[in-house]
Design a protein around this motif. Structure first.
Motif, PDB file in Angstrom:
ATOM      1  N   HIS A  32      63.032  12.097  19.794  1.00 47.71           N
ATOM      2  CA  HIS A  32      61.761  12.210  20.511  1.00 47.71           C
ATOM      3  C   HIS A  32      61.431  13.681  20.727  1.00 47.71           C
ATOM      4  O   HIS A  32      62.321  14.498  20.958  1.00 47.71           O
ATOM      5  CB  HIS A  32      61.835  11.486  21.859  1.00 47.71           C
ATOM      6  N   ASP A  33      60.148  13.981  20.644  1.00 54.14           N
ATOM      7  CA  ASP A  33      59.687  15.352  20.864  1.00 54.14           C
ATOM      8  C   ASP A  33      59.693  15.623  22.362  1.00 54.14           C
ATOM      9  O   ASP A  33      58.828  15.129  23.094  1.00 54.14           O
ATOM     10  CB  ASP A  33      58.287  15.528  20.275  1.00 54.14           C
ATOM     11  N   HIS A  34      60.665  16.402  22.830  1.00 52.81           N
ATOM     12  CA  HIS A  34      60.810  16.658  24.268  1.00 52.81           C
ATOM     13  C   HIS A  34      59.680  17.528  24.819  1.00 52.81           C
ATOM     14  O   HIS A  34      59.479  17.609  26.027  1.00 52.81           O
ATOM     15  CB  HIS A  34      62.166  17.315  24.556  1.00 52.81           C
ATOM     16  N   ARG A  35      58.909  18.175  23.932  1.00 54.66           N
ATOM     17  CA  ARG A  35      57.784  19.005  24.380  1.00 54.66           C
ATOM     18  C   ARG A  35      56.516  18.196  24.588  1.00 54.66           C
ATOM     19  O   ARG A  35      55.580  18.655  25.221  1.00 54.66           O
ATOM     20  CB  ARG A  35      57.516  20.113  23.355  1.00 54.66           C
ATOM     21  N   ASP A  36      56.491  16.992  24.050  1.00 54.67           N
ATOM     22  CA  ASP A  36      55.315  16.131  24.122  1.00 54.67           C
ATOM     23  C   ASP A  36      55.392  15.272  25.391  1.00 54.67           C
ATOM     24  O   ASP A  36      56.368  14.547  25.588  1.00 54.67           O
ATOM     25  CB  ASP A  36      55.282  15.242  22.872  1.00 54.67           C
ATOM     26  N   PRO A  37      54.371  15.335  26.246  1.00 54.93           N
ATOM     27  CA  PRO A  37      54.396  14.513  27.467  1.00 54.93           C
ATOM     28  C   PRO A  37      54.524  13.013  27.179  1.00 54.93           C
ATOM     29  O   PRO A  37      55.074  12.272  27.989  1.00 54.93           O
ATOM     30  CB  PRO A  37      53.058  14.812  28.147  1.00 54.93           C
ATOM     31  N   ALA A  38      54.037  12.573  26.013  1.00 54.49           N
ATOM     32  CA  ALA A  38      54.137  11.154  25.648  1.00 54.49           C
ATOM     33  C   ALA A  38      55.488  10.818  25.023  1.00 54.49           C
ATOM     34  O   ALA A  38      55.775   9.651  24.779  1.00 54.49           O
ATOM     35  CB  ALA A  38      53.013  10.778  24.686  1.00 54.49           C
ATOM     36  N   HIS A  39      56.311  11.859  24.771  1.00 57.72           N
ATOM     37  CA  HIS A  39      57.657  11.653  24.222  1.00 57.72           C
ATOM     38  C   HIS A  39      57.598  11.014  22.829  1.00 57.72           C
ATOM     39  O   HIS A  39      58.310  10.048  22.535  1.00 57.72           O
ATOM     40  CB  HIS A  39      58.463  10.789  25.190  1.00 57.72           C
TER      41      HIS A  39
END
Length: 188
Positions: free
Chosen positions: A118-125
């Motif tokens: 999961h993209d930890h920088r993306d608020p939606a994960h």
């Protein structure tokens, strides 16, 4: 299609789906069939039967490819195994993206191949998937972890409980967490 859905639209961080309904139904059908009939015939008598079941769900398997009954394959159509490669007992093949094993590659007991993160920088994960390649003659030893996008080079070894989050060059031996090179491999 096995591409992840847009997490911002589906709310997957809060329990929404990461994959399409078709993908989820396909995985559920395979899981039921594998549990009911993949376990019935013990090794070595069931190699052909398990190859048949995996191919029925889209896996590409070469002659003599072996998958043990206790292995867990997330999505068979994302699995490619060249001749005489093997997936050992208790292996978790979390192939949200393609996982390919070259000829004679070995994945030993309880190893974990994980092609998603999961993209930890993306608020939606947002779920991000990247393929894993285990080249010909390579060996992923017991309880090792191979992360998304990693290539284990030809004849390389990832030692027991090693954690590979980056590519491992051919004919080398790696161990530890994070995995570090500990030797060259002399292949006969």
């Amino acid at each position: 299609m096995s591409e992840p859905l847009d997490a911002a639209q589906t709310g997957s961080r809060h329990g929404g789906p990461s994959f399409s309904l078709g993908n989820r139904v396909e995985r559920a059908a395979f899981a039921v069939i594998w549990r009911l009939s993949g376990w019935l015939v013990p090794p070595p008598f069931g190699w052909g039967w398990r190859r048949f079941l995996l191919q029925l769900f889209g896996a590409q398997l070469g002659t003599g490819a072996r998958v043990y009954p206790s292995a867990r394959i997330w999505l068979p159509r994302n699995l490619v195994m060249e001749p005489w490669s093997s997936i050992g007992p208790g292996v978790q093949c979390y192939n949200q993206a393609r996982i390919a094993l070259g000829e004679g590659a070995i994945v030993s007991q309880r190893a974990f191949l994980c092609s998603g993160d999961h993209d930890h920088r993306d608020p939606a994960h947002q779920l991000v998937t990247r393929p894993i390649v285990i080249e010909a003659g390579a060996w992923v030893a017991a309880e090792a972890f191979v992360g998304p996008g990693v290539t284990i080079g030809k004849d390389a070894v990832l030692g027991a409980r090693g954690c590979a989050m980056k590519d491992i060059p051919p004919a080398t031996v790696w161990a530890g967490n994070p995995a570090a090179q500990v030797a060259e491999r002399q292949v006969r």
